[in-house]
Design a protein around this motif. Structure first.
Motif, short mmCIF file in Angstrom:
data_model
loop_
_atom_site.label_atom_id
_atom_site.label_comp_id
_atom_site.label_asym_id
_atom_site.label_seq_id
_atom_site.Cartn_x
_atom_site.Cartn_y
_atom_site.Cartn_z
N ARG B 13 0.85 -1.19 0.00
CA ARG B 13 0.00 0.00 0.00
C ARG B 13 0.89 1.24 0.00
N HIS B 14 0.29 2.32 -0.44
CA HIS B 14 0.97 3.62 -0.49
C HIS B 14 2.27 3.56 -1.28
N TRP B 108 2.47 -5.17 8.45
CA TRP B 108 2.90 -4.18 7.46
C TRP B 108 4.30 -3.70 7.81
N GLU B 121 4.35 0.55 2.04
CA GLU B 121 4.41 -0.54 3.01
C GLU B 121 4.04 -1.85 2.34
N THR B 931 -6.71 -1.90 9.08
CA THR B 931 -6.24 -0.56 8.82
C THR B 931 -5.64 0.10 10.05
N VAL B 933 -3.32 0.91 12.94
CA VAL B 933 -1.93 0.63 13.20
C VAL B 933 -1.78 0.38 14.69
N GLU B 983 11.85 7.55 10.62
CA GLU B 983 11.75 6.31 9.84
C GLU B 983 12.27 5.12 10.62
N ALA B 986 9.76 4.14 13.04
CA ALA B 986 8.63 3.50 12.36
C ALA B 986 8.98 2.05 12.03
N ARG B 989 8.95 -0.04 15.19
CA ARG B 989 7.57 -0.31 15.61
C ARG B 989 6.92 -1.35 14.72
N GLY B 1054 -9.46 2.82 16.69
CA GLY B 1054 -9.61 3.41 15.37
C GLY B 1054 -9.63 4.91 15.52
N PRO B 1055 -9.67 5.60 14.41
CA PRO B 1055 -9.75 7.05 14.51
C PRO B 1055 -11.07 7.43 15.15
#
Lengths: 390, 1056
Positions: B13-14, B108, B121, B931, B933, B983, B986, B989, B1054-1055
């Motif tokens: 993705r992305h 991911w 990712e 979705t 993270v 980075e 990230a 993690r 979630g958000p």
């Protein structure tokens, strides 16, 4: 001795809301530091200019790195680079997409093109909003426009889902997109007194009642384009002014209903034909794109101004429009009740919204003065002077 | 064929746009392990491809599984030209090789490119099927667990601590190979990343083999470092402590440690007080250092032509373990013998641990350190890393003999580091000499169940570790001893320096604070041997000054012990930087530090006299202020109780012992500055003025902040779960060519101070908060540059400290009873402090008369004998500098891994079944490419407040290179490094999340090498990080409050 490099990276990305706002407002790092140094609470930390500068630079850098993600807010939630708690993510997005009403008034209804973007420095100096901030806001409009342009389904919902915005903000963006798409004229002096929120309300009404989506909710652009068939049907309403009998009949029904209920009855009676012609002509001309653009200016010129010059109070105007709408149903020979209701429903709410309060309408320049006031207020900001140009 | 590795590429993705024409990408993936490569299909024209590949299977030796990373390369398919690489992911398979750790890697991963950074990712699934291999000659060591944590990991029990393991491997640096001239920077960076990954895999495997040989199953306190020696190659070396760990089941919890058997040791040594040897010098610091550096001149040439051995600061110590034994009681002797047999069969009785199960640490002697300056030469044969081995061997021998001189048989909190500049390399090793309880080192002696009657005795005195391990009649260095202020039975030094964490049982008054000594020394630019000689000549002076600074600052804060001491010396072309960090505390067992007295040399001069007075006043004010700020509130002992003072020839006139404190009591605490033996600073030269100046310019942290470089802050207990780990890097360019040592010192000090101020400012929203494990590393990347990097964690705590109030009240009450029960207040205070630490308050608070227990009784008995010589004990630091023209290099900085025991009681692991189920739910969620993270917390500490660690998933050890040729476009050096560090976080993690974890503990950034060339618009940076991936659960047994902290919203929210 020069600090060559200075970075701070937290596992959870630290973002100061105050600095974020300064960044959004387009302040340079130096100006932001000046603002922060005098803001309250700083003495507590005995923060020297150096410390604040370092922090501000860091935060600005973080925001710049995040900006790419903010352009595509759905990515923000599942990107891995920054660990940002969900409520902070929501704050970042919401603030990023929040715009200045003063700014949006300047570009509302304009084509979101490169040409308009080039004129932003004029807007910036007029509104006192930094060019940087203007550009961000403009780009936001454009981005939202581009994304939802080709999507099916309800406009507000699409915006909310693709940009993860609050309902209120999503509606505002829907209005902006709708205005930009139909290129409604909002910049004329006569319309200056209207705020963005007034227009946003009207846009909501139009979207809800006059677009394709009002009848079929699975078409492309359903909420962005006006329903062509409906516009065509509106031509039929002309009979209300072209048929002498119908016009008289309509007038007498309205007058009967109004008599004794308002101080401006005489004026209403005198002006009835004029006003009715005005409203019906607007309806009849909406098939022309050019006339669609002039929709709001027409409402003001053909209806609001005559009423205002006769000193109708808004209650009078409401009374008048209500009876004007309802009486048409009593006309035996008038066959277009459905179209009439769909039309007048929106016209009524728009005019109610647009009809100025006594005080604000005392001068046609009031809108401009409002803006000046805003401008001046900004000038009194802690900096004393804004750096408008980058 | 003992293993089958399976990998499945799920989706991406992305992804970046690789085809400008379509604004899309035709992505496919290569999966490589060893020499085998598989490819997925091309997923055309998509930025979010769904490959959903088959399982790629690699059949490999487990040796390879340990050494090799799984390499995943994402490429853009191009019909006409070569395929473009988008980026890579390296996955370390090691955690899958251990049955107790992770069973699947799924999640991911950021796709990383050394030039462009993270580019999208990729979702990957990896599994390993291991076949049992009974071959006893095997080369692999699958199943040995590695922990960066420098204590016994929270959900384990140490059945046995075997001891020191070390290994190093060397290789050529691809960056310096001839081929580098013709390949792209990307290829060169990737070759380097891959090589280091291979080398660290190999190193870990070799260390594992050593552990298996010793009969252990785990390495704790694993410290791996890279030395990038430039032309001469790369050295990867590691040290650790081999242990046999048992996983704690739900039933047997951490209580296993609660009855340490140290009673014999501490009870045995009640030798009658003798007049302690008078040190002829009242100010210990100066005195201990007056041992001249003469030996530098008498450099002996060793067999290898150019080596010079320079033992500089070895004090007169002859005391060996044996001679101490004669003086001690028979029990102690016995203990010593046992311990010695246990330890002496080891080549190096070193332990990289900094925190120990209660009872493990019997006595602490002091800091031992050794440094050696070497000239690097190309490594000729990578398979024979003997030169480097020999270098370290030499240093370790040095350390060992220093420890012996302190009457200690072991070194704890041991670490090694290097600093390299061009061809000169300083190797450093440091640790804390100590005597350990041998129980942990003998087989089968840890049967907790055995009804050893000693366990019924009261817990050993919490002051035991402070008692001197060496023979007081035969002290290895001039020191002044006094009877322990807590038990009154044994001698303690007046100041204690250590590299370990504060033992949990230690009684502390007030809070601790970060103390730093900073120093710059200019040196001439030179080459080769001349350069090495001048560096080694400078080193002892630097150590001495750093030490003096530390001592002054400690005194100024009215504290008497340093923990977590870490001294780093970095070399540059034209200067040396020294930075010593430690956490100062007031140990209740040690005497109250005396004041600092300023003495002017030219006493006739009136203005000078006034100047001295005003400085004296400022210092006294600062001390009083510090006492208040750190809540240092030691109970005052009246003179009668403390025993008759020993007359000291050099006592200051101000030391009126007769002054009765009992009437002044708490209201005039600062009187104590004057009444003890004062530490005298003579302002006779500019250096001293500078010292004093720097003493007074260290700004205290703002209100609401504390800082320390140890695992936890003494005196702060009620942590919330709000925490923020961060890394901050600053590089300063020195513009002025004509710098003096003084101005350079000032610049360096200001740089560190400003950095701290910035941190406090940034983290102000977390107040009240403590910066823990503050780890500074300094470097001189280029001629005119000074680089300081800090990694630490900010942890917020609840303000109302119930425990503290309890302590205060106790002290107050005790003070009231001062007249008849003289030791009472101190006992109370000490007890309450130690109780607080061990979280056992509930047990004691309801029993106000607990002070009448055995410990008080003994203190009263011995109190009257206590003699109160106010003295100074100098810490021991020994070192040697050796120059040798030899072979290769090493450059690494020490990283201090730390841990704390304070939360061990809280850690009752879940039954295995439950953690399994946790895993499985997670991995099913991860496989679906959810979705949300996972929030992954990171901390340099070994625990997370308010949580229980239920599982260790394996070690994280990652090395990244980032390079750019468009520095300006990436926001300059700051923008470049900021992005890179983000980075790295990230990627750490993501790996932890893919292992099923939700936190990294004992995280550290061991390397951050930054090079720039602004003229060419280029920069390059190398970062090495490590830590332990863990699964934690919220400690629901605790109050609900800790769960709602802003930065720590639950894993998968979630958000909103």
């Amino acid at each position: 001795m020069a600090v060559e490099l200075d970075v701070f990276v937290g596992n959870t990305t630290i973002m100061d809301e105050e600095v974020y706002q300064l960044w959004l407002d387009g302040y340079t790092v130096n100006d932001a530091v000046k603002v922060r140094m005098v803001s309250e609470g700083m003495e507590e930390y005995e923060a020297s200019a150096e410390v604040v500068m370092s922090d501000t630079m860091d935060q600005y850098r973080t925001f710049q790195m995040c900006e790419r993600l903010l352009h595509n807010p759905t990515k923000l939630a599942n990107q891995l680079l920054f660990q940002i708690p969900p409520h902070r993510q929501a704050m970042l997005i919401e603030r990023y997409y929040t715009f200045d009403d003063v700014f949006v008034r300047e570009v509302l209804g304009k084509k979101l093109s490169k040409g308009t973007k080039k004129d932003l420095d004029d807007v910036s100096s007029k509104t006192g909003i930094t060019l940087k901030s203007c550009r961000r806001q403009f780009d936001n409009f454009k981005r939202v426009f581009k994304v939802v342009e080709e999507l099916k389904g309800p406009l507000v919902e699409n915006i909310r889902q693709n940009f993860i915005l609050s309902d209120k903000l999503a509606r505002d963006y829907a209005a902006i997109v709708f205005f930009a798409n139909n290129r409604f004229e909002t910049g004329k002096r006569k319309l200056q007194y209207l705020t963005f929120q007034d227009f946003a309300f009207c846009a909501g009404q139009l979207i809800k009642n006059w677009t394709v989506g009002a009848v079929d909710n699975m078409v492309e652009d359903m909420d962005v384009d006006l329903d062509k068939e409906f516009l065509q049907d509106l031509k039929e309403l002309k009979i209300l002014i072209t048929d002498k009998d119908l016009l008289d009949q309509h007038k007498s029904l309205v007058c009967t209903a109004l008599r004794g209920k308002t101080k401006v009855y005489t004026e209403m009676e005198t002006n009835f034909k004029n006003l009715s012609r005005g409203l019906v002509n607007i309806a009849a001309k909406l098939t022309n794109t050019k006339d669609v653009r002039d929709f709001f200016i027409d409402l003001v010129e053909k209806f609001i101004e005559p009423c205002r010059s006769d000193r109708w109070a808004s209650a009078d105007m409401r009374l008048y429009l209500t009876h004007y709408t309802n009486s048409a149903h009593l006309l035996d020979t008038f066959k277009y009740q459905v179209v009439w209701d769909r039309y007048m429903g929106v016209i009524k709410s728009c005019i109610f919204k647009m009809y100025p309060q006594m005080s604000t309408f005392s001068t046609p320049l009031s809108g401009i003065i409002d803006q000046r006031f805003v401008h001046v207020k900004r000038d009194f900001g802690p900096l004393g002077r804004l750096s408008i140009f980058l | 064929m003992p293993g089958k590795l399976k990998a499945k590429i799920v989706a991406g993705r992305h992804l970046p746009v690789m085809d400008r024409a379509s604004d899309l990408t035709d992505a496919f993936v290569e999966v490589k392990f060893g020499n085998t490569t598989f490819k997925t299909d091309v997923y055309p024209k998509c930025l979010n491809p769904q490959w959903n590949s088959e399982w790629f299977k690699f059949e490999v030796d487990d040796e390879d599984l340990q050494d090799e990373p799984l390499q995943i390369t994402v490429l853009d398919h191009d019909t006409y030209s070569a395929n473009d690489a988008i980026g890579k992911v390296y996955i370390d398979i090691d955690p899958l090789l251990c049955s107790e750790a992770a069973s699947v890697i799924s999640g991911w991963f950021p796709i990383y490119d050394t030039i462009h950074g993270i580019r999208g990712e990729i979702n990957v699934l990896v599994k390993v099927d291991l076949f049992n291999d009974l071959n006893r000659f095997r080369q692999s060591s699958c199943g040995v667990k590695f922990f960066c944590t420098t204590s016994i990991p929270l959900c384990y029990r140490a059945a046995m601590v075997h001891g020191f393991v070390e290994e190093l491997v060397v290789n050529e640096d691809p960056e310096y190979q001839w081929i580098d001239r013709i390949r792209t920077p990307r290829a060169s960076n990737e070759a380097r990343q891959r090589l280091i990954s291979l080398m660290s895999g190999e190193l870990q495997r070799k260390i594992g083999l050593k552990v298996l040989e010793m009969g252990g199953n785990a390495v704790v306190g694993y410290l791996q470092c890279f030395d990038l020696e430039g032309e001469s190659g790369i050295v990867v070396r590691a040290i650790g402590t081999a242990c046999t760990l048992d996983k704690l089941s739900a039933g047997a919890n951490a209580n296993a440690y609660t009855h340490p058997n140290t009673a014999p040791a501490s009870n045995a040594c009640n030798s009658p007080s003798k007049d302690s040897k008078e040190s002829p010098l009242a100010h210990g610091c100066r005195s201990t250092h007056n041992s001249p550096v003469h030996s530098t001149c008498s450099a002996q040439r060793l067999s290898q032509n150019f080596s010079v051995s320079v033992p500089t600061l070895i004090f007169a110590g002859m005391g060996s373990g044996g001679s101490v034994g004669k003086e001690a009681g028979p029990l102690k002797m016995l203990l010593r013998q046992q311990t010695q047999t246990a330890l002496e069969q080891r080549e190096f009785p070193f332990f990289t641990l900094t925190c120990f199960p209660p009872g493990f640490l019997v006595h602490v002697g002091g800091v031992v350190s050794a440094r050696s300056v070497k000239l690097l030469d190309r490594i000729h044969n990578p398979d024979e890393p003997e030169t480097r081995d020999a270098w370290w061997e030499e240093i370790r021998q040095e350390i060992k003999s220093h420890a012996k001189a302190l009457g200690c048989h072991a070194v704890v909190g041991y670490s090694e580091s290097t600093s390299i500049c061009e061809e000169v390399c300083i190797l450093s090793a440091a640790g804390t000499a100590a005597i350990l309880n041998p129980r942990y080192m003998r087989e089968g002696c840890l049967d907790i169940g055995s009804g050893d009657h000693r366990f019924d005795e009261p817990s050993p005195p919490s002051c035991g570790f402070c008692h001197i391990p060496y023979d007081e009649l035969n002290m290895p260095f001039p020191a002044q001893l006094t009877y322990c202020y807590q038990c009154r039975r044994q001698k303690v030094p007046d100041v204690l320096f250590t590299t370990i964490d504060l033992p949990t049982e230690a009684a502390v008054s007030g809070k601790g604070c970060l103390i730093q000594a900073r120093l710059c020394r200019l040196k001439k630019k030179a080459q080769g041997e001349v350069n090495a000689t001048s560096i080694s000549n400078l080193l002892p002076f630097m150590e001495y000054e750093l030490h003096t600074q530390l001592m002054n600052k400690l005194k100024l804060r009215s504290m008497n012990a340093l923990f977590g001491l870490r001294i780093q010396i970095s070399i540059g072309e034209n200067m040396l930087l020294g930075l010593a960090s430690a956490t100062g505390v007031y140990l209740s067992a040690l005497p109250t530090p005396g004041g600092i007295q300023i003495a002017g040399k030219a006493s006739g001069d009136l203005s000078n006299e006034q100047h001295v007075l005003s400085i004296q006043k400022r210092i006294n004010d600062a001390m009083a202020k510090n006492k208040e700020m750190y809540h240092i509130n030691p109970p005052e002992l009246s003179e009668e109780a403390a025993g008759s003072p020993i007359p000291e020839p050099k006592q200051r006139s101000r030391l009126f012992r007769s002054q009765s404190e009992s009437s002044d009591e708490l209201s005039e605490l600062d009187l104590s500055h004057g009444k003890k033996d004062a530490f005298v600073l003579e302002i006779d030269d500019t250096d001293a003025v500078e010292d004093i100046h720097s003493l007074l310019t260290d700004a205290p942290p703002p209100a609401g902040f504390y800082s320390c470089n140890t695992e936890v802050m003494p005196g702060v207990y009620n942590w919330t779960s709000g925490l923020q780990m961060f890394t901050s890097v600053r590089v300063l360019r020195l513009s002025n060519a004509n710098l003096t040592n003084q101005s350079l010192n000032k610049i360096f000090t200001d740089m560190c101070e400003n950095l701290l101020k910035s941190l406090y400012f940034k983290l102000r929203s977390m107040i009240p908060c403590c910066l823990c494990h503050v780890n500074f590393t300094v470097a001189v990347p280029e001629d005119e540059l000074i680089q300081v990097a800090v990694t630490a964690v900010a942890m917020s705590f609840d303000k109302e400290p119930i425990l503290e109030k309890l302590g205060d009240r106790a002290v107050f009450k005790g003070a009231g009873e001062n007249e008849d029960q003289l030791q009472f207040p101190m006992e109370l205070c000490a007890e309450s402090a130690s109780v607080a630490i061990s979280n056992l308050t509930a047990k004691f608070t309801g029993v106000p008369e607990y002070a009448g227990g055995p410990s008080r009784a003994t203190s009263v008995d011995y109190g009257s004998f206590a003699d109160r010589c106010s003295t100074w004990l100098e810490l021991i630091r020994l070192k040697a500098h050796t120059i040798r023209r030899g072979s290769v290099k090493t450059s690494r900085r020490t990283q201090s891994l730390a841990r704390s025991v304070s939360s061990s009681e809280r850690c009752s692991p879940l039954p295995e079944g439950r953690s399994r189920s946790l895993r499985s739910t997670r991995s099913s969620g991860g496989g679906g490419g959810g979705t949300a993270v996972t929030v992954v917390k990171m901390t340099p500490l070994s625990f997370l407040p308010g949580t229980r660690l239920i599982k260790y998933l394996g070690i994280i050890n990652m090395f990244f290179i980032r390079e750019t040729t468009s520095l300006r476009e990436e926001g300059g050096v700051s923008g470049f490094l900021h992005t890179f560090i983000a980075e790295v976080f990230a990627m750490v993690r993501a790996h932890v999340a893919a292992l099923g974890g939700n936190a990294v503990v004992s995280y550290s950034m061991k390397e951050c090498v930054f090079m720039e060339n602004p003229n060419k618009n280029q920069a390059q940076c190398l970062i090495n990080v490590s830590g332990d991936a863990v699964v934690f659960v919220r400690d629901t047994d605790q109050e609900a409050t800790p769960t709602l902290i802003h930065t720590s919203c639950g894993g998968t929210d979630g958000p909103t």
